[in-house]
Scaffold this motif. Structure first.
Motif, PDB file in Angstrom:
ATOM      1  N   ARG A 103       0.906  -1.358   0.124  1.00  0.00           N
ATOM      2  CA  ARG A 103       0.133  -0.037   0.079  1.00  0.00           C
ATOM      3  C   ARG A 103       0.697   1.288   0.073  1.00  0.00           C
ATOM      4  NH1 ARG A 103      -5.218  -0.529   0.716  1.00  0.00           N
ATOM      5  NH2 ARG A 103      -5.647   1.635   1.598  1.00  0.00           N
ATOM      6  N   ILE A 104       2.110   1.176   0.183  1.00  0.00           N
ATOM      7  CA  ILE A 104       2.993   2.283   0.132  1.00  0.00           C
ATOM      8  C   ILE A 104       3.642   2.561  -1.430  1.00  0.00           C
ATOM      9  CG2 ILE A 104       5.046   3.185   1.046  1.00  0.00           C
ATOM     10  CD1 ILE A 104       4.723   1.528   3.517  1.00  0.00           C
ATOM     11  N   HIS A 105       3.336   3.945  -1.575  1.00  0.00           N
ATOM     12  CA  HIS A 105       3.742   4.091  -3.130  1.00  0.00           C
ATOM     13  C   HIS A 105       5.325   3.891  -3.392  1.00  0.00           C
ATOM     14  CE1 HIS A 105       4.568   6.552  -6.578  1.00  0.00           C
ATOM     15  NE2 HIS A 105       3.387   6.280  -6.875  1.00  0.00           N
ATOM     16  N   TYR A 106       5.570   3.378  -4.258  1.00  0.00           N
ATOM     17  CA  TYR A 106       7.138   2.849  -4.437  1.00  0.00           C
ATOM     18  C   TYR A 106       8.120   3.990  -4.546  1.00  0.00           C
ATOM     19  CZ  TYR A 106       7.131   4.463  -9.324  1.00  0.00           C
ATOM     20  OH  TYR A 106       7.363   5.201 -10.260  1.00  0.00           O
ATOM     21  N   ARG A 107       7.573   5.104  -4.674  1.00  0.00           N
ATOM     22  CA  ARG A 107       8.455   6.282  -4.514  1.00  0.00           C
ATOM     23  C   ARG A 107       9.272   6.355  -3.100  1.00  0.00           C
ATOM     24  NH1 ARG A 107       3.542   9.027  -4.377  1.00  0.00           N
ATOM     25  NH2 ARG A 107       3.415  10.837  -2.895  1.00  0.00           N
ATOM     26  N   TYR A 108       8.416   6.063  -2.116  1.00  0.00           N
ATOM     27  CA  TYR A 108       8.878   6.197  -0.844  1.00  0.00           C
ATOM     28  C   TYR A 108      10.109   4.909  -0.422  1.00  0.00           C
ATOM     29  CZ  TYR A 108       4.833   9.410  -0.108  1.00  0.00           C
ATOM     30  OH  TYR A 108       4.155  10.522  -0.172  1.00  0.00           O
ATOM     31  N   THR A 374      11.971   4.542 -15.464  1.00  0.00           N
ATOM     32  CA  THR A 374      13.163   3.483 -15.155  1.00  0.00           C
ATOM     33  C   THR A 374      12.902   3.077 -13.686  1.00  0.00           C
ATOM     34  OG1 THR A 374      15.025   4.621 -16.473  1.00  0.00           O
ATOM     35  CG2 THR A 374      15.500   3.320 -14.583  1.00  0.00           C
ATOM     36  N   VAL A 375      12.653   3.852 -12.708  1.00  0.00           N
ATOM     37  CA  VAL A 375      12.483   3.498 -11.234  1.00  0.00           C
ATOM     38  C   VAL A 375      11.632   2.372 -11.125  1.00  0.00           C
ATOM     39  CG1 VAL A 375      11.982   3.807  -9.000  1.00  0.00           C
ATOM     40  CG2 VAL A 375      13.148   5.648 -10.295  1.00  0.00           C
ATOM     41  N   PRO A 376      10.276   1.947 -11.229  1.00  0.00           N
ATOM     42  CA  PRO A 376       9.546   0.924 -11.207  1.00  0.00           C
ATOM     43  C   PRO A 376      10.018  -0.234 -11.779  1.00  0.00           C
ATOM     44  CG  PRO A 376       8.233   2.559 -12.775  1.00  0.00           C
ATOM     45  CD  PRO A 376       9.546   3.134 -12.107  1.00  0.00           C
ATOM     46  N   GLY A 377      10.411  -0.138 -13.211  1.00  0.00           N
ATOM     47  CA  GLY A 377      11.059  -1.346 -13.799  1.00  0.00           C
ATOM     48  C   GLY A 377      12.271  -1.907 -13.219  1.00  0.00           C
ATOM     49  N   ARG A 434       0.744  -1.665  -8.270  1.00  0.00           N
ATOM     50  CA  ARG A 434      -0.192  -0.905  -7.805  1.00  0.00           C
ATOM     51  C   ARG A 434      -0.121   0.708  -8.211  1.00  0.00           C
ATOM     52  NH1 ARG A 434      -3.995  -2.024  -3.573  1.00  0.00           N
ATOM     53  NH2 ARG A 434      -4.859   0.024  -2.700  1.00  0.00           N
ATOM     54  N   HIS A 435       1.133   1.140  -8.045  1.00  0.00           N
ATOM     55  CA  HIS A 435       1.248   2.566  -8.170  1.00  0.00           C
ATOM     56  C   HIS A 435       1.961   3.091  -9.545  1.00  0.00           C
ATOM     57  CE1 HIS A 435      -0.481   2.864  -4.039  1.00  0.00           C
ATOM     58  NE2 HIS A 435       0.446   1.692  -3.732  1.00  0.00           N
ATOM     59  N   ALA A 436       2.512   2.292 -10.124  1.00  0.00           N
ATOM     60  CA  ALA A 436       3.518   2.653 -11.250  1.00  0.00           C
ATOM     61  C   ALA A 436       2.344   3.110 -12.201  1.00  0.00           C
ATOM     62  CB  ALA A 436       4.445   2.031 -11.532  1.00  0.00           C
ATOM     63  N   ALA A 437       2.839   4.283 -13.107  1.00  0.00           N
ATOM     64  CA  ALA A 437       2.186   4.514 -14.435  1.00  0.00           C
ATOM     65  C   ALA A 437       2.714   3.869 -15.674  1.00  0.00           C
ATOM     66  CB  ALA A 437       2.402   6.066 -14.828  1.00  0.00           C
ATOM     67  N   ARG A 438       1.757   3.321 -16.500  1.00  0.00           N
ATOM     68  CA  ARG A 438       2.037   2.825 -17.631  1.00  0.00           C
ATOM     69  C   ARG A 438       2.145   3.501 -18.888  1.00  0.00           C
ATOM     70  NH1 ARG A 438       0.862  -0.342 -13.162  1.00  0.00           N
ATOM     71  NH2 ARG A 438       0.418  -2.582 -13.495  1.00  0.00           N
TER      72      ARG A 438
END
Length: 475
Positions: A103-108, A374-377, A434-438
């Motif tokens: 539930r925490i956004h991956y940027r954190y 790049t980050v989410p990948g 859950r949170h990353a943009a496509r």
């Protein structure tokens, strides 16, 4: 508490969020603000990836069934449910941790990586001074009687650290990393492998494979990747040669004696440094052309009993709980649990479990292709590499492809810290999914995600950058 940390805590606990049908409206205005497009896009995808959830639940289901059978050697005082209850407690703790991280956004999570890496490195250094011996090497720190294996955290730390470096050193408009990124990738991966080297060769090899794969996923050019291979090839060859040829003193140290005793080793031409003698003997036995003629003895009992269990299982297996070798095979509940699975469920079930792990890797790759940045990948692929490479290494050892070593089967083998580390990796992958943009999202959604990321990590996914470069070349 600053705003970003407040948002992270509220997100993790599920508080402070608006109902799905309530648009965000500025004070004193009757029209929705510009973030409504982003809100709608996120609402369409307010769930994690079902494929990752499905593979996780399948592995947990298999673990509960097979670990109960494989833990017969762990039963004390007639409490047959003790081992599975302990493993179940770790699975439950891992599930709770995974749900929170999801539930925490991956940027954190990305911003927390340096702290996690420092924690992992600190544990690896600490184990050298206060660690307890496991099979002749200092590998564990005991806290309240529970052994903590820093190597399990270090493997994930290596993947996360590589993701952090690669995301921050992407070259704009190109599918490559900067020279600074190349240097830091070599230094960081070298540090991780160096810390693991004295504890065991298998963890070192798995970590090296994770790091090198991350470099390719992170967009490093083939030229720079070749430099990395050259550096690690030379350093690795020197380190292995030194480790397996350096001679000990005439009076053997307590650790050397313990290593020889636990691994049933004999002295041949002196004693190598630390674990080197064990590695040398294992490699020598494994690559002998006539090893199939060896008789069963204490030196090869793990391999032989593992092969016997798998042969006994055949294609369809003898049935859950009907294993014959679980009481004789050393470490049947951890390092050799895959042999018990094949014995009870058969070769087809073993192949199905292999397919589950490969599905994790394939699904992560598909998600990575869809991400805009790049980050989410690199986060998703790094975590999947940790899980899948460890599983493949375990299966290769059990089936006789690799020499004997110790490597747990993720989520299935007994081992609390391994379960928690694997659950942490799943949690990160679920958070990203859950949170990353496509790339299929609107430009407003992609722009808002870009603004959420640190300024020096706002690069375009190398896969997408390659597509753009290809189109420009064609034009």
């Amino acid at each position: 508490m600053d705003d970003s940390l407040s948002v992270a805590v509220e997100t993790a606990l599920g508080v402070g969020t608006k109902p799905a049908d309530t648009p965000e409206t500025p004070i004193g205005s009757g029209t929705p603000d510009a973030s409504e497009d982003h809100s709608r896009a996120v609402k369409r995808r307010k769930h994690s990836d079902h494929h990752l959830w499905g593979t996780y639940l399948l592995l947990v289901f298999i673990a509960i069934i097979e670990l109960f059978s494989a833990s017969i050697q762990e039963v004390n005082d007639g409490n047959i449910f003790g081992p599975i209850i302990r493993h179940g407690a770790f699975l439950l703790a891992g599930l709770v941790m995974m749900l929170i991280i999801e539930r925490i956004h991956y940027r954190y999570i990305f911003g927390f990586i340096p702290i996690y890496v420092a924690f992992s490195v600190g544990l690896m250094i600490l184990v050298y001074f206060v660690g307890s011996d496991i099979n002749g090497a200092q590998r564990a720190i005991r806290i309240a009687g529970v052994p903590i294996l820093p190597a399990e955290f270090m493997k994930l730390g290596a993947a996360m650290g590589m993701a952090w470096i690669l995301a921050k050193t992407q070259m704009k408009g190109m599918r490559d990393v900067t020279t600074t990124g190349l240097v830091w990738s070599i230094i960081f991966l070298g540090l991780c492998c160096g810390l693991l080297f004295s504890q065991g060769l298998s963890n070192t090899l798995v970590t090296a494979a994770i790091g090198l794969s991350m470099m390719l996923v992170g967009g490093m050019s083939w030229k720079k990747f070749g430099i990395v291979i050259l550096v690690f090839g030379i350093v690795g060859a020197v380190a292995l040669t030194y480790k397996m040829t350096s001679q000990g003193h005439e009076a053997l140290s307590e650790r050397q004696l313990l290593t020889l005793e636990l691994n049933k080793e004999t002295l041949e031409g002196g004693v190598a440094d630390g674990r080197g003698e064990t590695w040398k003997n294992r490699l020598k036995r494994h690559f002998r052309s006539d090893k199939h003629l060896d008789k069963f003895d204490v030196k090869n009992q793990q391999e032989q009993l593992s092969y016997i269990a798998q042969a006994h299982g055949g294609i369809l297996g003898v049935g859950p709980g009907m294993s014959r070798e679980n009481a004789r095979l050393p470490l049947a509940f951890s390092d050799y649990i895959f042999a018990i699975i094949i014995e009870e469920l058969g070769l087809l079930a073993g192949l199905a479990i292999l397919a589950i792990y490969m599905w994790i890797l394939g699904r992560s790759a598909k998600l990575t292709i869809q991400f805009k940045h790049t980050v989410p990948g690199v986060l998703v692929m790094g975590c999947s590499f940790v899980i899948v490479f460890q599983a493949l290494y375990h299966m290769a050892i059990v089936s006789g492809v690799f020499p004997v070593s110790g490597q747990p089967l993720p989520l299935i083998s007994k081992g609390g810290i391994s379960v928690l580390a694997t659950s942490l990796a799943f949690g990160v992958m679920l958070s990203v999914s859950r949170h990353a943009a496509r790339v299929s999202d609107t430009s407003d959604v992609q722009k808002e995600e870009l603004e959420m990321l640190p300024e020096n990590a706002q690069s375009v996914n190398p896969v997408q950058a390659a597509v753009v470069i290809s189109k420009n070349t064609e034009q």
